[in-house]
Structures are given as C-alpha cells and as structure tokens.
Design an enzyme around this catalytic site. Structure first.
Site, PDB file in Angstrom:
ATOM      1  CG  ASP A   1      35.253  45.538  41.897  1.00  0.00           C
ATOM      2  OD1 ASP A   1      35.893  45.507  43.140  1.00  0.00           O
ATOM      3  OD2 ASP A   1      34.366  46.441  41.696  1.00  0.00           O
ATOM      4  CG  LEU A   2      32.743  40.669  45.261  1.00  0.00           C
ATOM      5  CD1 LEU A   2      32.239  39.513  44.433  1.00  0.00           C
ATOM      6  CD2 LEU A   2      32.964  40.433  46.798  1.00  0.00           C
ATOM      7  CG  ASP A   3      31.497  45.000  46.681  1.00  0.00           C
ATOM      8  OD1 ASP A   3      30.781  43.802  47.001  1.00  0.00           O
ATOM      9  OD2 ASP A   3      32.110  45.361  47.350  1.00  0.00           O
TER      10      ASP A   3
ATOM     11  CB  THR B   1      27.570  44.103  47.051  1.00  0.00           C
ATOM     12  OG1 THR B   1      28.492  44.011  46.282  1.00  0.00           O
ATOM     13  CG2 THR B   1      27.126  42.693  47.725  1.00  0.00           C
TER      14      THR B   1
ATOM     15  CE  LYS C   1      28.614  52.516  42.558  1.00  0.00           C
ATOM     16  NZ  LYS C   1      27.956  52.519  41.221  1.00  0.00           N
ATOM     17  N   GLY C   2      34.802  51.278  45.241  1.00  0.00           N
ATOM     18  CA  GLY C   2      36.062  50.747  45.373  1.00  0.00           C
ATOM     19  C   GLY C   2      36.887  51.108  46.389  1.00  0.00           C
TER      20      GLY C   2
ATOM     21  NE  ARG D   1      34.280  47.378  56.597  1.00  0.00           N
ATOM     22  CZ  ARG D   1      34.294  46.213  57.188  1.00  0.00           C
ATOM     23  NH1 ARG D   1      34.695  46.439  58.524  1.00  0.00           N
ATOM     24  NH2 ARG D   1      34.562  45.245  56.631  1.00  0.00           N
TER      25      ARG D   1
ATOM     26  CB  SER E   1      37.151  42.605  45.972  1.00  0.00           C
ATOM     27  OG  SER E   1      36.326  43.487  46.921  1.00  0.00           O
ATOM     28  CB  ALA E   2      38.343  47.607  48.332  1.00  0.00           C
ATOM     29  CB  SER E   3      34.715  43.855  49.941  1.00  0.00           C
ATOM     30  OG  SER E   3      33.779  43.335  51.025  1.00  0.00           O
TER      31      SER E   3
ATOM     32  CG  ASN F   1      32.169  42.117  54.561  1.00  0.00           C
ATOM     33  OD1 ASN F   1      32.150  41.417  55.868  1.00  0.00           O
ATOM     34  ND2 ASN F   1      31.989  43.389  54.751  1.00  0.00           N
TER      35      ASN F   1
ATOM     36  CE  LYS G   1      39.896  47.409  43.776  1.00  0.00           C
ATOM     37  NZ  LYS G   1      38.708  46.739  43.488  1.00  0.00           N
TER      38      LYS G   1
ATOM     39  CD  GLU H   1      37.423  48.059  40.052  1.00  0.00           C
ATOM     40  OE1 GLU H   1      36.549  48.826  40.206  1.00  0.00           O
ATOM     41  OE2 GLU H   1      38.013  47.598  40.778  1.00  0.00           O
ATOM     42  CG  ASP H   2      31.559  48.840  40.209  1.00  0.00           C
ATOM     43  OD1 ASP H   2      32.746  48.535  40.770  1.00  0.00           O
ATOM     44  OD2 ASP H   2      30.725  49.266  40.961  1.00  0.00           O
TER      45      ASP H   2
HETATM   46  C1  BG6 Z   1      34.417  47.787  47.544  1.00  0.00           C
HETATM   47  C2  BG6 Z   1      33.307  48.756  47.474  1.00  0.00           C
HETATM   48  O1  BG6 Z   1      34.499  46.577  46.810  1.00  0.00           O
HETATM   49  O2  BG6 Z   1      34.773  47.417  49.221  1.00  0.00           O
HETATM   50  C3  BG6 Z   1      33.493  49.594  48.429  1.00  0.00           C
HETATM   51  O3  BG6 Z   1      33.100  48.921  46.304  1.00  0.00           O
HETATM   52  C4  BG6 Z   1      33.528  49.181  50.020  1.00  0.00           C
HETATM   53  O4  BG6 Z   1      32.274  50.458  48.406  1.00  0.00           O
HETATM   54  C5  BG6 Z   1      35.053  48.396  49.963  1.00  0.00           C
HETATM   55  O5  BG6 Z   1      33.835  50.356  50.827  1.00  0.00           O
HETATM   56  C6  BG6 Z   1      35.197  47.834  51.245  1.00  0.00           C
HETATM   57  O6  BG6 Z   1      34.333  46.896  51.731  1.00  0.00           O
HETATM   58  P1  BG6 Z   1      33.887  46.307  53.106  1.00  0.00           P
HETATM   59  O7  BG6 Z   1      32.942  45.117  52.862  1.00  0.00           O
HETATM   60  O8  BG6 Z   1      35.363  45.694  53.435  1.00  0.00           O
HETATM   61  O9  BG6 Z   1      33.554  47.076  54.040  1.00  0.00           O
HETATM   62 MG    MG Z   2      33.167  47.714  42.606  1.00  0.00          MG
END
Ligand code: BG6
Ligand code: MG
Length: 216
Positions: free
Chosen positions: A10-12, A18, A46-47, A50, A115-117, A119, A146, A170-171
């Site tokens: 996982d990233l964040d 982050t 977390k995880g 958005r 990662s779910a992000s 970004n 997730k 994973e956190d």
């Molecule tokens: C996850 C974070 O990695 O990404 C979440 O743990 C976050 O908190 C999710 O909401 C989505 O991220 P982003 O950057 O696409 O808004």
């Molecule tokens: Mg995380």
C-alpha cells in the site's frame, strides 16, 4: 509452506505518511461544513476511496448533499491534498520503506504497489520510487475499493504471481481485509489493536526483514 514470490505495498501510511495529509484535508472540509471528526473515526477512512470517504464523513456530520455537490466537495478536498503533496520530497519516505522494497527486489521477489489513491503516481515521482515497482495498481485502475481484493489481485496478476504467494503490507483495516479476501498473507503497519487480523504487525517497514517474510 508456500514460498513468497511477491510483495504488494500500500502507499499511504506504508511507504509515505500521506495519511496525515489526507486527514488534514478532510478535517478542513468537515470544519468548513460546520462539524469535526476524531482521529479514531479517521482510521475508518484509511485505504478507503475518495468518494466513499466523503460519504462516511458527511454521515458523521449528519449532512446531506446531492451527488453533484459531493463531486464539488471531493474535488475541493483533492485540490487541497494535491497542494500538500506537491511539496513532497524523498526525505518523506517512511523509515526503512525504500530499503525494504529494494531488499525484496535484490532477493528476486516481485514488487507491486496496490493503492486506492488516484494520486499514487504523482507521489511516487516526488519521492523517486517509480522504478522500484514491477507493477503499479492505483485508484485509476480499480473499480472496487478495499476491502474488496481487486487492487491486490490485479497486482499479483500483473507480476505473474499467485495470490497465495503474495504478502500485502497495509496500514488500513480495509487493506488487511482485502488481503485476506484475496487469499494473501498480510503484514499490518501500525498498532496490533487495530490490525490484529494480519499475520504479523510491525510499527513500520524499518522493522521488516526477509527472514520475517520467509517465516510468515
Ligand atoms: C488511500 C488512502 O490510499 O487512498 C485514503 O488511505 C484515500 O485515505 C484513498 O482516501 C484515495 O486517495 P486519493 O488520493 O485518490 O483521494
Ligand atoms: Mg494506507
């Protein structure tokens, strides 16, 4: 005993901290709507994607918004978050994270980001870790968040390794649940109280070794 052939990260909150920026940006949004939420509630974000995070937060504040309004709010939060992460530097990599990912690669294991992000790429570029992953599966490549295992199953597939030969780092509670649902081993990064379902819980990747990985 199954041999581990890939590590999925996982990233964040695992590679970079982050999670703190996500929390700050969501908190500012909630405050602008006239309510607040606790750090304990934040654990549930977390995880989580958005869109889903916003739904949870609005629920805590007892605030109802149309889907158009929700889109505006999610964009508002993301603009603030992107401004925070745009200043990130390699020194924000969490202790031991880069070293452990490199150690896995040196040992011949595949590495993937899960990662779910949306970004993720921007963050990996800022911290100079893009080249340390054989596959990068992020929020732009998955349709189910997730605790659905999709992000990790896609990571395993991308590196050509069976789920049972993967370990997920994973956190987030949702992330550990995703690993379990995908039939993978998991290492929780954080407190045992929250992540007790994982096969092993450590406080950060600085505590991880290839020996501990083989013992899972
Ligand atoms: C996850 C974070 O990695 O990404 C979440 O743990 C976050 O908190 C999710 O909401 C989505 O991220 P982003 O950057 O696409 O808004
Ligand atoms: Mg995380």
């Amino acid at each position: 005993m199954t041999t581990i052939k890939a590590c999925l990260f996982d990233l964040d909150g695992v590679i970079v901290d982050t999670a703190v920026y996500h929390y700050k940006a969501w908190k500012q949004l909630a405050n602008s709507l006239g309510f607040d939420f606790t750090e304990h509630q934040n654990e549930q974000l977390k995880g989580v994607s958005r869109v889903r995070s916003l739904e949870l937060i609005l629920g805590w504040g007892g605030v109802t918004k149309t889907s158009e309004e929700q889109e505006v709010l999610a964009t508002q939060k993301n603009t603030q978050y992107v401004e925070m992460i745009s200043h990130m530097k390699p020194d924000e990599i969490l202790p031991g994270a880069k070293e452990f990912v490199q150690a896995c690669r040196d040992a011949g294991l595949k590495t993937a980001l899960g990662s779910a992000s949306k970004n993720s790429m921007m963050i990996l570029e800022k911290i100079g870790m893009v080249d340390l992953f054989d596959a990068i599966i992020d929020g732009n490549k998955v349709s189910k968040a997730k605790p659905d295992p999709e992000v990790f199953l896609k990571g395993a597939e991308a590196v050509g390794v069976l789920p049972e030969e993967c370990v997920v780092f994973e956190d987030a509670i949702a992330g550990i649940e995703a690993a379990i649902a995908g039939g993978m081993k998991s290492v929780g990064i954080g407190s045992h109280d929250l992540l007790g379902e994982a096969d092993l819980v450590i406080s950060g990747l600085h505590e991880m070794t290839l020996e501990k990985l083989r013992a899972l």
